[in-house]
Scaffold this active site. Structure first.
Site, PDB file in Angstrom:
ATOM      1  N   ILE A  15      -4.054  -1.304 -17.204  1.00 15.07           N
ATOM      2  CA  ILE A  15      -4.664  -1.035 -18.520  1.00 15.07           C
ATOM      3  C   ILE A  15      -3.954   0.120 -19.233  1.00 15.07           C
ATOM      4  O   ILE A  15      -3.847   0.126 -20.460  1.00 15.07           O
ATOM      5  CB  ILE A  15      -6.188  -0.795 -18.411  1.00 15.07           C
ATOM      6  CG1 ILE A  15      -6.840  -1.000 -19.773  1.00 15.07           C
ATOM      7  CG2 ILE A  15      -6.537   0.559 -17.830  1.00 15.07           C
ATOM      8  CD1 ILE A  15      -6.670  -2.360 -20.382  1.00 15.07           C
ATOM      9  N   SER A  37      -0.166   9.993 -11.562  1.00 13.79           N
ATOM     10  CA  SER A  37      -0.393   8.733 -10.864  1.00 13.79           C
ATOM     11  C   SER A  37       0.281   8.886  -9.514  1.00 13.79           C
ATOM     12  O   SER A  37       1.337   9.529  -9.415  1.00 13.79           O
ATOM     13  CB  SER A  37       0.246   7.588 -11.669  1.00 13.79           C
ATOM     14  OG  SER A  37      -0.486   6.402 -11.530  1.00 13.79           O
ATOM     15  N   ARG A  38      -0.313   8.305  -8.468  1.00 12.67           N
ATOM     16  CA  ARG A  38       0.220   8.528  -7.128  1.00 12.67           C
ATOM     17  C   ARG A  38       1.633   7.980  -7.003  1.00 12.67           C
ATOM     18  O   ARG A  38       2.501   8.566  -6.357  1.00 12.67           O
ATOM     19  CB  ARG A  38      -0.680   7.871  -6.085  1.00 12.67           C
ATOM     20  CG  ARG A  38      -2.072   8.454  -6.000  1.00 12.67           C
ATOM     21  CD  ARG A  38      -2.983   7.536  -5.240  1.00 12.67           C
ATOM     22  NE  ARG A  38      -2.849   6.164  -5.711  1.00 12.67           N
ATOM     23  CZ  ARG A  38      -3.421   5.100  -5.165  1.00 12.67           C
ATOM     24  NH1 ARG A  38      -4.185   5.255  -4.107  1.00 12.67           N
ATOM     25  NH2 ARG A  38      -3.232   3.896  -5.662  1.00 12.67           N
ATOM     26  N   LYS A  91     -13.766   2.220 -18.942  1.00  9.45           N
ATOM     27  CA  LYS A  91     -14.997   1.596 -18.453  1.00  9.45           C
ATOM     28  C   LYS A  91     -14.743   1.005 -17.078  1.00  9.45           C
ATOM     29  O   LYS A  91     -13.623   0.626 -16.785  1.00  9.45           O
ATOM     30  CB  LYS A  91     -15.512   0.517 -19.421  1.00  9.45           C
ATOM     31  CG  LYS A  91     -14.501  -0.564 -19.810  1.00  9.45           C
ATOM     32  CD  LYS A  91     -13.993  -1.644 -18.948  1.00  9.45           C
ATOM     33  CE  LYS A  91     -14.707  -2.348 -17.902  1.00  9.45           C
ATOM     34  NZ  LYS A  91     -13.878  -3.484 -17.340  1.00  9.45           N
ATOM     35  N   ASP A 169     -17.161  -6.245 -13.439  1.00  6.84           N
ATOM     36  CA  ASP A 169     -16.092  -5.472 -14.100  1.00  6.84           C
ATOM     37  C   ASP A 169     -15.790  -6.068 -15.474  1.00  6.84           C
ATOM     38  O   ASP A 169     -15.825  -5.353 -16.477  1.00  6.84           O
ATOM     39  CB  ASP A 169     -14.833  -5.382 -13.221  1.00  6.84           C
ATOM     40  CG  ASP A 169     -13.729  -4.619 -13.928  1.00  6.84           C
ATOM     41  OD1 ASP A 169     -13.739  -3.377 -13.882  1.00  6.84           O
ATOM     42  OD2 ASP A 169     -12.873  -5.263 -14.579  1.00  6.84           O
TER      43      ASP A 169
HETATM   44  P1  NAP Z   1      -5.061  -0.975 -11.617  1.00  5.31           P
HETATM   45  O1  NAP Z   1      -3.819  -1.320 -12.345  1.00  5.31           O
HETATM   46  O2  NAP Z   1      -5.350  -1.619 -10.316  1.00  5.31           O
HETATM   47  O3  NAP Z   1      -5.227   0.600 -11.390  1.00  5.31           O
HETATM   48  C1  NAP Z   1      -4.738   1.582 -12.241  1.00  5.31           C
HETATM   49  C2  NAP Z   1      -3.900   2.580 -11.463  1.00  5.31           C
HETATM   50  O4  NAP Z   1      -4.754   3.537 -10.847  1.00  5.31           O
HETATM   51  C3  NAP Z   1      -3.111   1.992 -10.306  1.00  5.31           C
HETATM   52  O5  NAP Z   1      -1.921   1.396 -10.738  1.00  5.31           O
HETATM   53  C4  NAP Z   1      -2.883   3.175  -9.406  1.00  5.31           C
HETATM   54  O6  NAP Z   1      -1.678   3.850  -9.782  1.00  5.31           O
HETATM   55  C5  NAP Z   1      -4.100   4.042  -9.688  1.00  5.31           C
HETATM   56  N1  NAP Z   1      -5.009   3.962  -8.554  1.00  5.31           N
HETATM   57  C6  NAP Z   1      -5.432   2.840  -7.933  1.00  5.31           C
HETATM   58  N2  NAP Z   1      -6.248   3.148  -6.904  1.00  5.31           N
HETATM   59  C7  NAP Z   1      -6.327   4.489  -6.889  1.00  5.31           C
HETATM   60  C8  NAP Z   1      -6.976   5.407  -6.055  1.00  5.31           C
HETATM   61  N3  NAP Z   1      -7.726   5.018  -5.025  1.00  5.31           N
HETATM   62  N4  NAP Z   1      -6.850   6.725  -6.322  1.00  5.31           N
HETATM   63  C9  NAP Z   1      -6.092   7.155  -7.339  1.00  5.31           C
HETATM   64  N5  NAP Z   1      -5.426   6.304  -8.158  1.00  5.31           N
HETATM   65  C10 NAP Z   1      -5.547   4.997  -7.943  1.00  5.31           C
HETATM   66  O7  NAP Z   1      -6.342  -1.238 -12.538  1.00  5.31           O
HETATM   67  P2  NAP Z   1      -6.487  -1.486 -14.098  1.00  5.31           P
HETATM   68  O8  NAP Z   1      -6.577  -2.946 -14.346  1.00  5.31           O
HETATM   69  O9  NAP Z   1      -5.516  -0.664 -14.877  1.00  5.31           O
HETATM   70  O10 NAP Z   1      -7.975  -0.930 -14.286  1.00  5.31           O
HETATM   71  C11 NAP Z   1      -8.268   0.449 -14.281  1.00  5.31           C
HETATM   72  C12 NAP Z   1      -9.563   0.669 -15.043  1.00  5.31           C
HETATM   73  O11 NAP Z   1      -9.426   0.126 -16.363  1.00  5.31           O
HETATM   74  C13 NAP Z   1     -10.746  -0.071 -14.393  1.00  5.31           C
HETATM   75  O12 NAP Z   1     -11.908   0.714 -14.484  1.00  5.31           O
HETATM   76  C14 NAP Z   1     -10.900  -1.330 -15.251  1.00  5.31           C
HETATM   77  O13 NAP Z   1     -12.255  -1.777 -15.311  1.00  5.31           O
HETATM   78  C15 NAP Z   1     -10.463  -0.803 -16.615  1.00  5.31           C
HETATM   79  N6  NAP Z   1      -9.961  -1.857 -17.500  1.00  5.31           N
HETATM   80  C16 NAP Z   1      -9.038  -2.774 -17.061  1.00  5.31           C
HETATM   81  C17 NAP Z   1      -8.638  -3.803 -17.915  1.00  5.31           C
HETATM   82  C18 NAP Z   1      -7.621  -4.826 -17.499  1.00  5.31           C
HETATM   83  O14 NAP Z   1      -7.380  -5.789 -18.256  1.00  5.31           O
HETATM   84  N7  NAP Z   1      -6.957  -4.686 -16.369  1.00  5.31           N
HETATM   85  C19 NAP Z   1      -9.163  -3.887 -19.194  1.00  5.31           C
HETATM   86  C20 NAP Z   1     -10.056  -2.902 -19.632  1.00  5.31           C
HETATM   87  C21 NAP Z   1     -10.439  -1.896 -18.774  1.00  5.31           C
HETATM   88  P3  NAP Z   1      -0.894   4.717  -8.654  1.00  5.31           P
HETATM   89  O15 NAP Z   1      -0.714   3.816  -7.468  1.00  5.31           O
HETATM   90  O16 NAP Z   1       0.377   5.118  -9.327  1.00  5.31           O
HETATM   91  O17 NAP Z   1      -1.819   5.878  -8.356  1.00  5.31           O
END
Ligand code: NAP
Length: 309
Positions: A15, A37-38, A91, A169
């Site tokens: 996101i 970011s990690r 969110k 979600d």
């Molecule tokens: P994601 O790509 O799986 O996670 C975002 C980043 O957070 C990961 O690439 C990782 O980067 C870091 N991360 C993951 N687990 C972690 C942990 N345990 N501790 C610290 N950092 C961690 O997820 P996303 O889809 O972007 O979603 C993130 C948030 O945005 C969620 O709450 C989701 O509901 C919301 N969201 C997502 C979307 C969508 O379309 N995907 C849309 C609207 C809102 P590093 O490995 O570099 O730390």
């Protein structure tokens, strides 16, 4: 000319790259100076592997936008608020409802803004639907929020784990619109949750809500849907039917399309965040997450076949 706010993103994943980085690049009110970011890094800014290192090394930083999964959001938000930074939460705002109250208290204590965002509320049809429904007598609401989990959440283990919400979600996006457009409060009466035997969170949910008048408000969330997603809210009133489709990007009233302008969810979120910081206000509404918590409290859990990615 707007004051430029020095901001950082924490949690550079799907996101952050799809929406936050482009929205910030297009907003002259923000200057993205760093990320944490990690593993991931963003070109052209300073990068850190955790929020604590970011906060320690960037004294001019004013705000942090938290985009990691909800299970780690509280600790990151707490550190940023205590350091005196304004905080924007993706969110859902956290892994539990009560932790958001603690963050709101910290924001007040440290005189900074806290913004619990609901991106779907900035879809172009939402405010038009809210205005139109304000004067209507509602007789029924039918929500369908269905998509293919393999397409939208590939390999996201966190989403299946406690605090990750499963099908809620995306479903919480529908709840964030419902709580914005429906003129009266509503509450969960019953729910059926369908949980794969090898996962913690539901892959599908059927929800029955009522308002004070007993209006039937039904929602079906499903992650086992075909390639075309179905994100729609139908509201029946005494005289007409309102239909929000494509997650709020299209609005029809009695079958006629309403002109609502282009999609600008994330640009809208950052405009709102700038306004909150500039006026010293916070915007924290936990009602969509409260409904999810109620579904987890009241829902009948049916264990179904395992989900294999
Ligand atoms: P994601 O790509 O799986 O996670 C975002 C980043 O957070 C990961 O690439 C990782 O980067 C870091 N991360 C993951 N687990 C972690 C942990 N345990 N501790 C610290 N950092 C961690 O997820 P996303 O889809 O972007 O979603 C993130 C948030 O945005 C969620 O709450 C989701 O509901 C919301 N969201 C997502 C979307 C969508 O379309 N995907 C849309 C609207 C809102 P590093 O490995 O570099 O730390």
């Amino acid at each position: 000319m707007k004051e430029k706010i020095a901001i950082a993103i924490a949690g550079v994943g799907k996101i952050a790259r799809d929406q936050h980085l482009p929205a910030l690049a297009a907003n002259p009110g923000f200057d993205l100076i760093a990320c944490s970011s990690r593993n991931a890094q963003v070109e052209g800014v300073r990068n850190y592997t955790d929020v604590e290192a970011l906060l320690a090394a960037e004294p001019t930083l004013q705000a942090v936008s938290l985009c990691a999964p909800p299970q780690v959001r509280f600790a990151q938000a707490k550190a940023a608020l205590i350091a005196g930074k304004h905080v924007m939460l993706e969110k859902p705002p956290g892994a539990s409802v009560a932790e958001i109250g603690v963050l709101a208290e910290l924001a007040r204590e440290h005189k900074v803004s806290l913004f619990a965002t609901w991106h779907s509320r900035h879809a172009p049809g939402v405010e038009a639907a809210r205005s139109w429904l304000a004067g209507q007598e509602i007789t029924a609401v039918n929500v369908q929020w269905k998509e293919d989990v393999r397409r939208w959440h590939p390999n996201q283990d966190w989403i299946w784990q406690p605090g990750g919400l499963g099908v809620f979600d995306p479903g919480i996006n529908a709840l964030s619109i419902m709580t914005r457009i429906l003129p009266h409060a509503f509450f969960l009466k019953s729910a059926e949750l369908f949980v794969p035997g090898n996962r913690h969170n539901p892959i599908a949910a059927s929800l029955n809500f009522n308002d004070a008048k007993g209006t039937a408000i039904r929602a079906e969330f499903d992650w086992r849907h075909g390639p075309e997603e179905l994100w729609q809210i139908e509201v029946l009133t005494r005289g007409a039917t309102l239909l929000l489709t494509q997650g709020g990007k299209q609005l029809h009233i009695d079958g006629k399309a309403v002109d609502i302008g282009p999609e600008r969810e994330y640009p809208g979120l950052y405009e709102r965040f700038h306004e909150l910081v500039s006026t010293g206000a916070s915007d924290v509404d936990v009602s969509p997450l409260q409904h999810v918590a109620d579904a987890m409290l009241l829902g009948d859990r049916h264990v179904i076949e395992p989900f294999v990615e």
